[in-house]
Design an enzyme around this catalytic site. Structure first.
Site, PDB file in Angstrom:
ATOM      1  N   HIS A   1      23.467 -50.243  37.016  1.00 17.70           N
ATOM      2  CA  HIS A   1      23.761 -49.859  38.397  1.00 17.70           C
ATOM      3  C   HIS A   1      24.745 -50.861  38.992  1.00 17.70           C
ATOM      4  O   HIS A   1      24.879 -51.976  38.513  1.00 17.70           O
ATOM      5  CB  HIS A   1      22.478 -49.834  39.223  1.00 17.70           C
ATOM      6  CG  HIS A   1      21.649 -48.611  38.995  1.00 17.70           C
ATOM      7  ND1 HIS A   1      21.063 -47.897  40.023  1.00 17.70           N
ATOM      8  CD2 HIS A   1      21.314 -47.943  37.865  1.00 17.70           C
ATOM      9  CE1 HIS A   1      20.398 -46.866  39.533  1.00 17.70           C
ATOM     10  NE2 HIS A   1      20.535 -46.881  38.222  1.00 17.70           N
ATOM     11  N   GLY A   2      25.432 -50.440  40.061  1.00 21.90           N
ATOM     12  CA  GLY A   2      26.381 -51.346  40.704  1.00 21.90           C
ATOM     13  C   GLY A   2      27.622 -51.580  39.874  1.00 21.90           C
ATOM     14  O   GLY A   2      28.161 -52.684  39.830  1.00 21.90           O
TER      15      GLY A   2
ATOM     16  N   ASP B   1      19.939 -39.486  42.252  1.00 16.98           N
ATOM     17  CA  ASP B   1      20.041 -40.943  42.186  1.00 16.98           C
ATOM     18  C   ASP B   1      19.154 -41.617  43.236  1.00 16.98           C
ATOM     19  O   ASP B   1      19.148 -41.214  44.402  1.00 16.98           O
ATOM     20  CB  ASP B   1      21.511 -41.345  42.404  1.00 16.98           C
ATOM     21  CG  ASP B   1      21.790 -42.804  42.096  1.00 16.98           C
ATOM     22  OD1 ASP B   1      21.114 -43.367  41.214  1.00 16.98           O
ATOM     23  OD2 ASP B   1      22.699 -43.368  42.735  1.00 16.98           O
ATOM     24  N   HIS B   2      18.404 -42.615  42.827  1.00 15.78           N
ATOM     25  CA  HIS B   2      17.618 -43.475  43.727  1.00 15.78           C
ATOM     26  C   HIS B   2      16.672 -42.719  44.660  1.00 15.78           C
ATOM     27  O   HIS B   2      16.568 -43.044  45.847  1.00 15.78           O
ATOM     28  CB  HIS B   2      18.539 -44.365  44.566  1.00 15.78           C
ATOM     29  CG  HIS B   2      19.090 -45.534  43.805  1.00 15.78           C
ATOM     30  ND1 HIS B   2      18.309 -46.594  43.412  1.00 15.78           N
ATOM     31  CD2 HIS B   2      20.334 -45.791  43.367  1.00 15.78           C
ATOM     32  CE1 HIS B   2      19.065 -47.459  42.751  1.00 15.78           C
ATOM     33  NE2 HIS B   2      20.295 -46.996  42.698  1.00 15.78           N
TER      34      HIS B   2
ATOM     35  N   VAL C   1      28.750 -45.600  39.213  1.00 14.93           N
ATOM     36  CA  VAL C   1      29.859 -45.981  40.094  1.00 14.93           C
ATOM     37  C   VAL C   1      29.763 -45.150  41.367  1.00 14.93           C
ATOM     38  O   VAL C   1      29.649 -43.926  41.310  1.00 14.93           O
ATOM     39  CB  VAL C   1      31.222 -45.755  39.416  1.00 14.93           C
ATOM     40  CG1 VAL C   1      32.360 -45.983  40.400  1.00 14.93           C
ATOM     41  CG2 VAL C   1      31.392 -46.672  38.222  1.00 14.93           C
ATOM     42  N   ALA C   2      29.815 -45.815  42.519  1.00 19.17           N
ATOM     43  CA  ALA C   2      29.765 -45.109  43.800  1.00 19.17           C
ATOM     44  C   ALA C   2      30.691 -45.767  44.823  1.00 19.17           C
ATOM     45  O   ALA C   2      31.564 -45.117  45.400  1.00 19.17           O
ATOM     46  CB  ALA C   2      28.339 -45.065  44.334  1.00 19.17           C
ATOM     47  N   THR C   3      30.518 -47.066  45.047  1.00 23.39           N
ATOM     48  CA  THR C   3      31.237 -47.771  46.119  1.00 23.39           C
ATOM     49  C   THR C   3      32.750 -47.643  45.992  1.00 23.39           C
ATOM     50  O   THR C   3      33.445 -47.388  46.981  1.00 23.39           O
ATOM     51  CB  THR C   3      30.841 -49.260  46.132  1.00 23.39           C
ATOM     52  OG1 THR C   3      29.430 -49.351  46.364  1.00 23.39           O
ATOM     53  CG2 THR C   3      31.577 -50.006  47.226  1.00 23.39           C
TER      54      THR C   3
END
Length: 273
Positions: free
Chosen positions: A201-202, A79-80, A224-226
């Protein structure tokens, strides 16, 4: 099945996959438990920060071993990545999918480096994702507006040959200061212009109804990460003061269970779109 084939299948079904970042064994376990419980495929994502923490080989082998243990259909995604050398190392280590993120560069530079990665990934049969437009990263202003334009998306996909495109339609990475408002009509127009799998994203903190509308109108991958990091850490903060336990293996389970519960709800919600 390659991730590219899975995206084609999802496109025919007008469905999407959850793509979740993991940071250690505990978060990885929570993600895969959720996928197994919901009997669904999932994308496991690692960033440069996770790779710096665990090491690239450990990250990849840990993910592969866990996928086998939980018997889940899953793909490992970088990712990124902003460094082409890291992309190459990830491909050599067996990643199924890579994202080259040059979205903050002028579009010509974004196109050039993305083309380079697409050519690099071909011998591996790997999925390649890129980003076009401005999707605020952690610490960046969420007020700046540079949404992905349909014609630019069409040209970018055609010129680079990417499989998946992260689009800027009103989402942002990290916590939201106010409720986001995805531009669904814009998403629909982008979808009409390109066959690439569109990526949101986000995904943490976006209302369910907006995510479902995004899936209906062409989103095939939802990052999904945060929410995973935040929920895991908040659960640990609650559990640690209540225990005199020195065995850390007995402290982690409630946090793992929180991640699993959170993601089970999200998977069920996405599948209802």
């Amino acid at each position: 099945m390659t991730l590219q084939d899975k995206f084609s299948e999802l496109d025919n079904q007008n469905k999407a996959l959850l793509a979740v970042n993991f940071y250690n064994f505990e978060t990885l376990s929570g993600v895969l438990r959720a996928a197994a419980a919901q009997d669904t495929a999932i994308i496991l994502q690692s960033t440069k920060s996770t790779i710096d923490y665990l090491g690239l080989e450990v990250t990849a082998k840990l993910a592969r071993a866990a996928i086998s243990q939980y018997e889940v259909e899953a793909w490992l995604h970088l990712d990124h990545a902003q460094d082409v050398n890291l992309v190459k190392r990830a491909l050599d280590t067996g990643y199924d999918s890579v994202m080259i993120d040059a979205s903050e560069q002028p579009i010509e530079e974004n196109r050039e480096v993305t083309q380079q990665v697409v050519e690099m990934a071909k011998p591996y049969g790997a999925n390649v994702e890129a980003e076009l437009g401005y999707i605020a990263k952690l610490g960046q202003s969420k007020e700046k507006a540079a949404f992905t334009q349909p014609e630019e998306a069409r040209d970018f996909v055609e010129q680079t040959g990417i499989n998946a495109l992260a689009v800027a339609i009103g989402s942002a990475h990290g916590f939201y200061d106010k409720e986001p408002n995805l531009d669904i009509p814009l998403l629909k127009r982008i979808r009409e212009e390109t066959p690439a799998a569109l990526v949101l994203h986000g995904g943490s903190g976006i209302p369910d109804s907006q995510i479902q509308a995004a899936v209906t109108n062409g989103i095939r991958k939802i990052n999904v990460a945060t929410e995973v990091k935040n929920g895991f850490m908040n659960t640990l903060r609650q559990e640690v003061p209540k225990s005199d336990e020195i065995d850390l293996r007995k402290i982690f389970p409630p946090a793992i269970e929180h991640v699993q519960s959170l993601l089970e709800e999200k998977i069920a919600m996405i599948n209802q779109a």
